[in-house]
Design an enzyme around this catalytic site. Structure first.
Site, PDB file in Angstrom:
ATOM      1  N   LEU A  18       0.941  -1.210  -0.035  1.00 21.35           N
ATOM      2  CA  LEU A  18      -0.096   0.029   0.024  1.00 21.35           C
ATOM      3  C   LEU A  18       0.694   1.353   0.042  1.00 21.35           C
ATOM      4  O   LEU A  18       0.420   2.267  -0.743  1.00 21.35           O
ATOM      5  CB  LEU A  18      -1.096  -0.045   1.154  1.00 21.35           C
ATOM      6  N   ASP A  37      11.553   3.211   3.922  1.00 12.25           N
ATOM      7  CA  ASP A  37      11.427   1.782   4.203  1.00 12.25           C
ATOM      8  C   ASP A  37      12.396   1.310   4.792  1.00 12.25           C
ATOM      9  O   ASP A  37      13.542   1.660   4.868  1.00 12.25           O
ATOM     10  CB  ASP A  37      10.901   0.715   2.983  1.00 12.25           C
ATOM     11  N   ASN A  90       2.708   4.738   7.240  1.00 13.14           N
ATOM     12  CA  ASN A  90       2.046   3.471   6.972  1.00 13.14           C
ATOM     13  C   ASN A  90       2.803   2.284   7.085  1.00 13.14           C
ATOM     14  O   ASN A  90       2.240   1.131   6.959  1.00 13.14           O
ATOM     15  CB  ASN A  90       1.964   3.612   5.059  1.00 13.14           C
ATOM     16  N   TYR A 156      -1.689  -6.158  17.115  1.00 16.49           N
ATOM     17  CA  TYR A 156      -1.978  -5.179  15.961  1.00 16.49           C
ATOM     18  C   TYR A 156      -3.095  -4.414  16.232  1.00 16.49           C
ATOM     19  O   TYR A 156      -3.257  -3.244  15.916  1.00 16.49           O
ATOM     20  CB  TYR A 156      -2.183  -6.026  14.702  1.00 16.49           C
ATOM     21  N   LYS A 160      -3.673  -0.550  16.203  1.00 18.10           N
ATOM     22  CA  LYS A 160      -4.640  -0.017  15.242  1.00 18.10           C
ATOM     23  C   LYS A 160      -5.671   0.932  15.916  1.00 18.10           C
ATOM     24  O   LYS A 160      -5.805   1.918  15.371  1.00 18.10           O
ATOM     25  CB  LYS A 160      -4.951  -0.887  14.134  1.00 18.10           C
ATOM     26  N   THR A 190      -2.111  -7.514  -0.417  1.00 19.02           N
ATOM     27  CA  THR A 190      -0.720  -7.390  -0.394  1.00 19.02           C
ATOM     28  C   THR A 190      -0.067  -8.485   0.500  1.00 19.02           C
ATOM     29  O   THR A 190      -0.932  -9.749   0.558  1.00 19.02           O
ATOM     30  CB  THR A 190      -0.527  -6.084   0.463  1.00 19.02           C
TER      31      THR A 190
HETATM   32  N1  LIG Z   1      -3.416  -4.976   3.413  1.00 23.36           N
HETATM   33  C1  LIG Z   1      -4.380  -4.617   4.165  1.00 23.36           C
HETATM   34  O1  LIG Z   1      -5.454  -5.187   3.435  1.00 23.36           O
HETATM   35  C2  LIG Z   1      -4.368  -3.860   5.065  1.00 23.36           C
HETATM   36  C3  LIG Z   1      -5.321  -3.738   5.998  1.00 23.36           C
HETATM   37  C4  LIG Z   1      -5.603  -2.739   7.077  1.00 23.36           C
HETATM   38  C5  LIG Z   1      -4.434  -2.166   7.309  1.00 23.36           C
HETATM   39  N2  LIG Z   1      -3.255  -2.160   6.801  1.00 23.36           N
HETATM   40  C6  LIG Z   1      -2.028  -1.428   6.933  1.00 23.36           C
HETATM   41  O2  LIG Z   1      -1.441  -0.763   5.803  1.00 23.36           O
HETATM   42  C7  LIG Z   1      -0.093  -0.552   6.135  1.00 23.36           C
HETATM   43  C8  LIG Z   1       0.638  -1.183   4.856  1.00 23.36           C
HETATM   44  O3  LIG Z   1       0.305  -2.622   4.721  1.00 23.36           O
HETATM   45  P1  LIG Z   1       0.758  -3.645   3.548  1.00 23.36           P
HETATM   46  O4  LIG Z   1      -0.358  -4.495   3.480  1.00 23.36           O
HETATM   47  O5  LIG Z   1       1.083  -2.919   2.478  1.00 23.36           O
HETATM   48  O6  LIG Z   1       1.751  -4.280   4.069  1.00 23.36           O
HETATM   49  P2  LIG Z   1       3.231  -4.783   3.448  1.00 23.36           P
HETATM   50  O7  LIG Z   1       3.846  -5.757   4.464  1.00 23.36           O
HETATM   51  O8  LIG Z   1       3.050  -5.178   1.871  1.00 23.36           O
HETATM   52  O9  LIG Z   1       4.209  -3.616   3.428  1.00 23.36           O
HETATM   53  C9  LIG Z   1       4.631  -2.871   4.861  1.00 23.36           C
HETATM   54  C10 LIG Z   1       6.060  -2.092   4.486  1.00 23.36           C
HETATM   55  O10 LIG Z   1       6.467  -1.614   5.671  1.00 23.36           O
HETATM   56  C11 LIG Z   1       7.556  -1.974   5.724  1.00 23.36           C
HETATM   57  N3  LIG Z   1       8.104  -1.602   7.228  1.00 23.36           N
HETATM   58  C12 LIG Z   1       7.772  -2.659   8.245  1.00 23.36           C
HETATM   59  N4  LIG Z   1       8.524  -2.164   9.289  1.00 23.36           N
HETATM   60  C13 LIG Z   1       9.200  -1.040   9.188  1.00 23.36           C
HETATM   61  C14 LIG Z   1       9.611  -0.090   9.897  1.00 23.36           C
HETATM   62  N5  LIG Z   1       9.893  -0.208  11.082  1.00 23.36           N
HETATM   63  N6  LIG Z   1      10.236   1.139   9.400  1.00 23.36           N
HETATM   64  C15 LIG Z   1       9.924   1.582   7.896  1.00 23.36           C
HETATM   65  N7  LIG Z   1       9.338   0.350   7.043  1.00 23.36           N
HETATM   66  C16 LIG Z   1       8.816  -0.692   7.639  1.00 23.36           C
HETATM   67  C17 LIG Z   1       8.063  -3.233   5.018  1.00 23.36           C
HETATM   68  O11 LIG Z   1       9.231  -3.408   4.643  1.00 23.36           O
HETATM   69  C18 LIG Z   1       7.135  -3.068   3.839  1.00 23.36           C
HETATM   70  O12 LIG Z   1       7.869  -2.581   2.740  1.00 23.36           O
HETATM   71  C19 LIG Z   1       0.139  -1.123   7.429  1.00 23.36           C
HETATM   72  O13 LIG Z   1       0.188  -0.220   8.508  1.00 23.36           O
HETATM   73  C20 LIG Z   1      -0.921  -2.142   7.489  1.00 23.36           C
HETATM   74  O14 LIG Z   1      -1.103  -2.530   9.093  1.00 23.36           O
HETATM   75  C21 LIG Z   1      -3.055  -3.122   5.648  1.00 23.36           C
END
Ligand SMILES: NC(=O)c1ccc[n+]([C@@H]2O[C@H](COP(=O)([O-])OP(=O)(O)OC[C@H]3O[C@@H](n4cnc5c(N)ncnc54)[C@H](O)[C@@H]3O)[C@@H](O)[C@H]2O)c1
Length: 305
Positions: A18, A37, A90, A156, A160, A190
Site C-alpha cells: 500500500l 522503508d 503507513n 496489531y 491500530k 498485499t
Molecule cells: N493490506 C491490508 O489489507 C491492510 C489492512 C489494514 C491495514 N493495513 C495497513 O496498511 C499498512 C501497509 O500494509 P501492507 O499490506 O502494504 O503491508 P506490507 O507488508 O506489504 O508493506 C509494509 C511495508 O512496511 C515496511 N516496514 C515494516 N516495518 C517497518 C519499519 N519499522 N520502518 C519502515 N518500514 C517498515 C516493510 O518493509 C514493507 O515494505 C500497514 O500499516 C498495515 O497495517 C493493511
C-alpha cells in the site's frame, strides 16, 4: 484532476504494498516524495518507478519507531525539497499469535512499529508543519482489526485502535494550525492479506493478473493497493481540507466512513450504582444494546473464482 504540485510528502513503509501505491499516486499528482522503508531494495524500486514516470522521489532507509528516525525523515524532506506538507504513517508489520502464545518480543515489535512509529513521525511532522504555518496533512493508517478486534491480533489490533484514537486527538490539537489528521482504514491484496485462508482460491487468479472478483472488491472491500491510493491523494489535496478527525475506509470498489465509539445506551440511578442494582437493571437497560465485535466477513463463494 487533483494536483499536489509543490507539495512534499513522506510515506513510511513505501517500499512495497500500500505504501508504494500511495507514494506513486502522490508523485503522479505532482508531490515530491520521501520514500521510507527498512528494505532498501523495495524503497529503491519505488523511487525508480516514480522517477521513471517523471516524478520526484528520494529513498530514506530506516526502521520507523525511534524519534531520531522520524526527525531524519522530516529533515530529508526539508533538505531535498525545502518543506513538508503531507506525512503518511503507513509502515507496518504483523506478528500474529493468540494472547496466551504471544511473546513480549512480538508485542513490542508491532507496538513499536505501528503505534510508536506513528506517534514519532506525526510529532516530527506536526512540529515542522506548525513552524511552516501553512497547514498540512497527517494521514495515519488504521485497520479493520483495530476498529473491530481480530482473532490472533492482540498487538496489531491494539496498535491500530490506538492509531484511530491518535487521529481524533491530533485533529483537535492541530485544528488551529490547519493541519488535518485522518485515519484511513485500507483493505487490499498485499503480502499482509494474500495469506488469509479465505482468499486461498484467489491466489492463482491474481498471479495471472486478472484482479479480484467484483464480490470481493465490493463486499470485502479488497482490491489492489492502487485502489486505496486515491483516498490518500484526496486527503492530501485542497479538496480534503475540510476533513479531519475521521476514520475512512477504502478498498476495492468501496469507500466508507467508520463511526467513532459512542455511548449507545445509558440509565441513571441517583446516588450511583451498586453491583446488585446493576444486576437488577442490566437485562432491561443495557443488554439490548450489547455490541458485536470482530471483523465480519460477508459470505462469498470463491471456489472457481
Ligand atoms: N493490506 C491490508 O489489507 C491492510 C489492512 C489494514 C491495514 N493495513 C495497513 O496498511 C499498512 C501497509 O500494509 P501492507 O499490506 O502494504 O503491508 P506490507 O507488508 O506489504 O508493506 C509494509 C511495508 O512496511 C515496511 N516496514 C515494516 N516495518 C517497518 C519499519 N519499522 N520502518 C519502515 N518500514 C517498515 C516493510 O518493509 C514493507 O515494505 C500497514 O500499516 C498495515 O497495517 C493493511
Amino acid at each position: 484532476m487533483l494536483r499536489l504540485d509543490g507539495r512534499v510528502a513522506v510515506v513510511t513503509g513505501s517500499g512495497r504494498g500500500l505504501g508504494r501505491a500511495y507514494a506513486i499516486a502522490l508523485a503522479a499528482a505532482g508531490a515530491s516524495v520521501v520514500v521510507n522503508d527498512l528494505d532498501a531494495d523495495g524503497a529503491g524500486e519505488t523511487v525508480a518507478a516514480i522517477t521513471a514516470a517523471g516524478g520526484a522521489a528520494v529513498a530514506e532507509i530506516a526502521a520507523v519507531g525511534e524519534s531520531a528516525v522520524a526527525e531524519a525523515l522530516v529533515a530529508r524532506a526539508l533538505g531535498e525539497y525545502g518543506r513538508l506538507d503531507v506525512m503518511v504513517t503507513n509502515a507496518g508489520v504483523l506478528r500474529d499469535r493468540v494472547l496466551w502464545k504471544m511473546s513480549d518480543e512480538d508485542f513490542d515489535l508491532v507496538i513499536h512499529t505501528h503505534l510508536r512509529g506513528t506517534f514519532t513521525c506525526a510529532r516530527a511532522a506536526a512540529i515542522q508543519m506548525r513552524e511552516q504555518g501553512e497547514g498540512g496533512r497527517i494521514i495515519v493508517v488504521g485497520s479493520p482489526a483495530g476498529q473491530r478486534g481480530n482473532f490472533g491480533q492482540t498487538n496489531y489490533s491494539a496498535a491500530k485502535a490506538g492509531i484511530a484514537a491518535f487521529a481524533r486527538t491530533w485533529a483537535l490539537e492541530l485544528a488551529r494550525a490547519e493541519v488535518t489528521v485522518n485515519a484511513i482504514v485500507p483493505t487490499a491484496w498485499t503480502a499482509m492479506t494474500s495469506t488469509i485462508p479465505v482468499y486461498a482460491p484467489l491466489v492463482e487468479r491474481v498471479e495471472r493478473g486478472e484482479g479480484l472478483p467484483r464480490a470481493v472488491r465490493q463486499e470485502h472491500a479488497v482490491g489492489m493497493p492502487e485502489d486505496c491510493a486515491g483516498l490518500v491523494v484526496f486527503l492530501a489535496s485542497d479538496a480534503g481540507a475540510g476533513v479531519s478527525g475521521q476514520a475512512i475506509g477504502i478498498g476495492g470498489d468501496r469507500l466508507s466512513l467508520w463511526s467513532h465509539p459512542a455511548e449507545v445506551a445509558f440509565v441513571l440511578l441517583e446516588g450511583g450504582w451498586s453491583a446488585e442494582a446493576i444486576a437488577e437493571r442490566w437485562g432491561q437497560a443495557i443488554a439490548p444494546s450489547l455490541q458485536s465485535y470482530g471483523i465480519e466477513f460477508a459470505e462469498l463463494d470463491l471456489e472457481g473464482a
